[in-house]
Design a protein around this motif. Structure first.
Motif, PDB file in Angstrom:
ATOM      1  N   GLY A  72       0.770  -1.230   0.000  1.00 33.82           N
ATOM      2  CA  GLY A  72       0.000   0.000   0.000  1.00 33.82           C
ATOM      3  C   GLY A  72       0.799   1.276   0.000  1.00 33.82           C
ATOM      4  N   ALA A  73       2.038   1.244   0.492  1.00 30.45           N
ATOM      5  CA  ALA A  73       2.821   2.474   0.521  1.00 30.45           C
ATOM      6  C   ALA A  73       3.095   2.967  -0.893  1.00 30.45           C
ATOM      7  N   THR A  74       3.345   2.049  -1.806  1.00 33.85           N
ATOM      8  CA  THR A  74       3.551   2.386  -3.219  1.00 33.85           C
ATOM      9  C   THR A  74       2.723   1.445  -4.065  1.00 33.85           C
ATOM     10  N   ARG A  75       1.752   1.979  -4.767  1.00 32.05           N
ATOM     11  CA  ARG A  75       0.910   1.139  -5.607  1.00 32.05           C
ATOM     12  C   ARG A  75       1.556   0.976  -6.989  1.00 32.05           C
ATOM     13  N   CYS A  76       1.162  -0.085  -7.656  1.00 30.93           N
ATOM     14  CA  CYS A  76       1.566  -0.325  -9.057  1.00 30.93           C
ATOM     15  C   CYS A  76       3.067  -0.524  -9.221  1.00 30.93           C
ATOM     16  N   ASN A  77       3.710  -1.173  -8.255  1.00 30.51           N
ATOM     17  CA  ASN A  77       5.148  -1.409  -8.411  1.00 30.51           C
ATOM     18  C   ASN A  77       5.522  -2.886  -8.412  1.00 30.51           C
ATOM     19  N   ALA A 136     -13.842 -23.324 -12.063  1.00 25.86           N
ATOM     20  CA  ALA A 136     -14.319 -22.285 -12.985  1.00 25.86           C
ATOM     21  C   ALA A 136     -14.029 -20.889 -12.439  1.00 25.86           C
ATOM     22  N   ILE A 137     -12.774 -20.453 -12.562  1.00 27.62           N
ATOM     23  CA  ILE A 137     -12.429 -19.085 -12.199  1.00 27.62           C
ATOM     24  C   ILE A 137     -13.065 -18.131 -13.209  1.00 27.62           C
ATOM     25  N   LYS A 138     -13.741 -17.094 -12.710  1.00 25.64           N
ATOM     26  CA  LYS A 138     -14.503 -16.192 -13.576  1.00 25.64           C
ATOM     27  C   LYS A 138     -13.874 -14.809 -13.742  1.00 25.64           C
ATOM     28  N   GLY A 139     -12.850 -14.480 -12.933  1.00 21.66           N
ATOM     29  CA  GLY A 139     -12.285 -13.146 -13.052  1.00 21.66           C
ATOM     30  C   GLY A 139     -11.108 -12.953 -12.133  1.00 21.66           C
ATOM     31  N   ILE A 140     -10.640 -11.703 -12.048  1.00 22.89           N
ATOM     32  CA  ILE A 140      -9.454 -11.351 -11.263  1.00 22.89           C
ATOM     33  C   ILE A 140      -9.769 -10.145 -10.381  1.00 22.89           C
ATOM     34  N   PHE A 141      -9.371 -10.255  -9.120  1.00 25.97           N
ATOM     35  CA  PHE A 141      -9.478  -9.186  -8.121  1.00 25.97           C
ATOM     36  C   PHE A 141      -8.093  -8.587  -7.934  1.00 25.97           C
ATOM     37  N   ILE A 142      -7.941  -7.303  -8.232  1.00 24.66           N
ATOM     38  CA  ILE A 142      -6.633  -6.640  -8.166  1.00 24.66           C
ATOM     39  C   ILE A 142      -6.583  -5.812  -6.893  1.00 24.66           C
ATOM     40  N   ASP A 143      -5.946  -6.358  -5.863  1.00 23.35           N
ATOM     41  CA  ASP A 143      -5.836  -5.678  -4.571  1.00 23.35           C
ATOM     42  C   ASP A 143      -4.703  -4.659  -4.611  1.00 23.35           C
ATOM     43  N   GLU A 144      -4.711  -3.773  -3.606  1.00 24.79           N
ATOM     44  CA  GLU A 144      -3.725  -2.690  -3.562  1.00 24.79           C
ATOM     45  C   GLU A 144      -3.746  -1.902  -4.867  1.00 24.79           C
ATOM     46  N   ALA A 145      -4.931  -1.770  -5.446  1.00 21.22           N
ATOM     47  CA  ALA A 145      -5.086  -0.937  -6.638  1.00 21.22           C
ATOM     48  C   ALA A 145      -4.951   0.531  -6.250  1.00 21.22           C
ATOM     49  N   PRO A 146      -4.654   1.411  -7.185  1.00 21.58           N
ATOM     50  CA  PRO A 146      -4.364   2.809  -6.846  1.00 21.58           C
ATOM     51  C   PRO A 146      -5.607   3.611  -6.487  1.00 21.58           C
ATOM     52  N   VAL A 147      -5.392   4.612  -5.637  1.00 22.69           N
ATOM     53  CA  VAL A 147      -6.442   5.581  -5.297  1.00 22.69           C
ATOM     54  C   VAL A 147      -6.195   6.923  -5.965  1.00 22.69           C
ATOM     55  N   PRO A 187      -8.894  -0.321  -4.530  1.00 21.31           N
ATOM     56  CA  PRO A 187      -8.094   0.713  -3.885  1.00 21.31           C
ATOM     57  C   PRO A 187      -8.385   0.787  -2.397  1.00 21.31           C
ATOM     58  N   GLY A 188      -9.586   0.362  -1.970  1.00 22.00           N
ATOM     59  CA  GLY A 188      -9.940   0.334  -0.558  1.00 22.00           C
ATOM     60  C   GLY A 188     -10.378   1.656   0.012  1.00 22.00           C
ATOM     61  N   GLY A 189     -10.357   2.711  -0.786  1.00 20.15           N
ATOM     62  CA  GLY A 189     -10.751   4.022  -0.284  1.00 20.15           C
ATOM     63  C   GLY A 189     -11.004   4.978  -1.429  1.00 20.15           C
ATOM     64  N   VAL A 190     -11.631   6.081  -1.093  1.00 19.55           N
ATOM     65  CA  VAL A 190     -11.961   7.067  -2.114  1.00 19.55           C
ATOM     66  C   VAL A 190     -10.715   7.856  -2.501  1.00 19.55           C
ATOM     67  N   GLY A 191     -10.801   8.513  -3.635  1.00 13.74           N
ATOM     68  CA  GLY A 191      -9.689   9.301  -4.142  1.00 13.74           C
ATOM     69  C   GLY A 191      -9.973   9.705  -5.569  1.00 13.74           C
ATOM     70  N   ALA A 192      -8.910   9.928  -6.334  1.00 10.98           N
ATOM     71  CA  ALA A 192      -9.060  10.306  -7.744  1.00 10.98           C
ATOM     72  C   ALA A 192      -9.271   9.050  -8.573  1.00 10.98           C
ATOM     73  N   LEU A 193     -10.472   8.468  -8.469  1.00 10.00           N
ATOM     74  CA  LEU A 193     -10.741   7.160  -9.057  1.00 10.00           C
ATOM     75  C   LEU A 193     -11.338   7.206 -10.457  1.00 10.00           C
ATOM     76  N   GLN A 194     -11.776   8.375 -10.934  1.00  6.73           N
ATOM     77  CA  GLN A 194     -12.442   8.407 -12.232  1.00  6.73           C
ATOM     78  C   GLN A 194     -11.577   7.843 -13.363  1.00  6.73           C
ATOM     79  N   PRO A 195     -10.257   8.110 -13.398  1.00  3.96           N
ATOM     80  CA  PRO A 195      -9.458   7.497 -14.471  1.00  3.96           C
ATOM     81  C   PRO A 195      -9.524   5.974 -14.471  1.00  3.96           C
ATOM     82  N   TYR A 196      -9.774   5.378 -13.301  1.00  2.00           N
ATOM     83  CA  TYR A 196      -9.859   3.924 -13.208  1.00  2.00           C
ATOM     84  C   TYR A 196     -11.254   3.425 -13.575  1.00  2.00           C
ATOM     85  N   TYR A 197     -12.286   4.188 -13.221  1.00  2.00           N
ATOM     86  CA  TYR A 197     -13.623   3.856 -13.728  1.00  2.00           C
ATOM     87  C   TYR A 197     -13.644   3.924 -15.256  1.00  2.00           C
TER      88      TYR A 197
END
Length: 316
Positions: A97-102, A124-135, A173-183
């Motif tokens: 969490g200290a540095t995301r996407c590394n 039957a895996i149906k998808g992927i959950f990406i934890d520690e995603a950026p906020v 990401p686990g919290g709010v932030g500048a999330l629109q680029p990810y939506y």
């Protein structure tokens, strides 16, 4: 006399709120530790259970994950339910969490490709959950997440594993932030709030509960200003109501008292009120649990009670 023309009445169909379950519990007893989850699936057939499988902060290496007979039995049992969607866990941060996407690209894509081997082995895996995603957009995270999303949708091995169905993609990401680029990357869900219900003085400390919320962590005490207040006052001002259907909210530590403003204690009745507040705001997925993500039978928010309340709220 002209007869009136009777126009067909089209019933409005509201999208249901799914249950998004982070399953970080070991499936002991030949998968039997997960039987309460199976029972909840059976009792609530109209409710979709998106279940995040996490053997070892990812699919696990040799001898782990699907190579472990306990996981093989447990995941196959869950996947046999028609309302189950199993989702594999990966994460983007090497320092939690200290540095995301590394996490290096070869490492995270190798984990995804290992998940992609599971369908051929009976799960039957149906998808992927990406934890520690950026906020936010720091560390060139938008490019990282765009590339990762594209990889999930276009890599030949991954596409072959998921067949004709596109993989479900969840960012956490686990919290709010500048999330629109990810939506804008069009994932199926973004966990815009992962927090606790219990008052901060109890969160994460002592007792028999695994709240996972630290008193010093700055966590939002869920709905401490009344039903729906965390969504109305914290989530929506950041992510916007237009993103509600692709937003998820996870709440743990559902025990004891939640502060003087709301004057609420953790009861089955209050659980139902809070879940109805989530459904009424058209949130895409949610989960409430009394403990952390390693046990699901503690009341009042056991997996059975939470699933029943969510199914009832969807049908209201």
């Amino acid at each position: 006399m002209m007869k009136p023309i009777l126009l067909p009445i089209l019933a409005a169909t509201a999208a249901a709120t799914d249950l998004l379950l982070p399953l970080y519990q070991y499936p002991a007893n030949n998968g039997g530790a997960w039987s309460p989850i199976e029972q909840a699936m059976t009792a609530n057939p109209s409710l979709t259970f998106k279940v995040i499988i996490n053997p070892n902060n990812g699919p696990g290496g040799p001898g782990q994950g699907i190579d472990d007979p306990q996981y093989a039995a447990g995941t196959k049992a869950l996947a046999s339910h028609p309302n189950a969607q199993l989702i594999g866990y990966v994460h983007t941060s090497t320092d939690w969490g200290a540095t995301r996407c590394n996490v290096p690209w070869p490492s995270i894509t190798a984990d995804i490709k290992r998940w992609a081997t599971w369908p051929a082995r009976g799960v039957a895996i149906k998808g992927i959950f990406i934890d520690e995603a950026p906020v936010n957009t720091a560390n060139d995270c938008v490019a990282y997440m765009r590339n990762l999303t594209t990889f999930l949708r276009t890599d030949p091995d991954v596409v072959r594993a998921f067949g004709t169905n596109k993989p479900i993609i969840v960012f956490n990401p686990g919290g709010v932030g500048a999330l629109q680029p990810y939506y804008d990357l069009q994932p199926d869900l973004i966990v815009a709030l992962e927090t606790c219900f219990v008052v901060p003085a109890r969160a994460g400390g002592g007792g028999t509960y695994d709240d996972q919320c630290s008193p010093a962590g700055g966590y939002e005490r869920y709905d401490h200003d009344g039903v729906g207040s965390s969504l109305d006052n914290v989530v929506f001002p950041s992510v916007g109501r237009a993103n509600a259907a692709r937003t998820a909210v996870l709440v743990h530590g559902f025990h004891d008292f939640n502060g003087p403003a709301a004057n609420m204690s953790a009861t089955v009745g209050v659980l139902g009120q809070l879940i109805r507040g989530v459904v009424q705001r058209k949130i895409g997925a949610t989960f409430f649990n009394t403990a952390g993500y390693h046990t699901f039978t503690d009341g009042p928010a056991s997996i059975g009670a939470a699933a029943s309340a969510l199914r009832a709220a969807n049908g209201a």
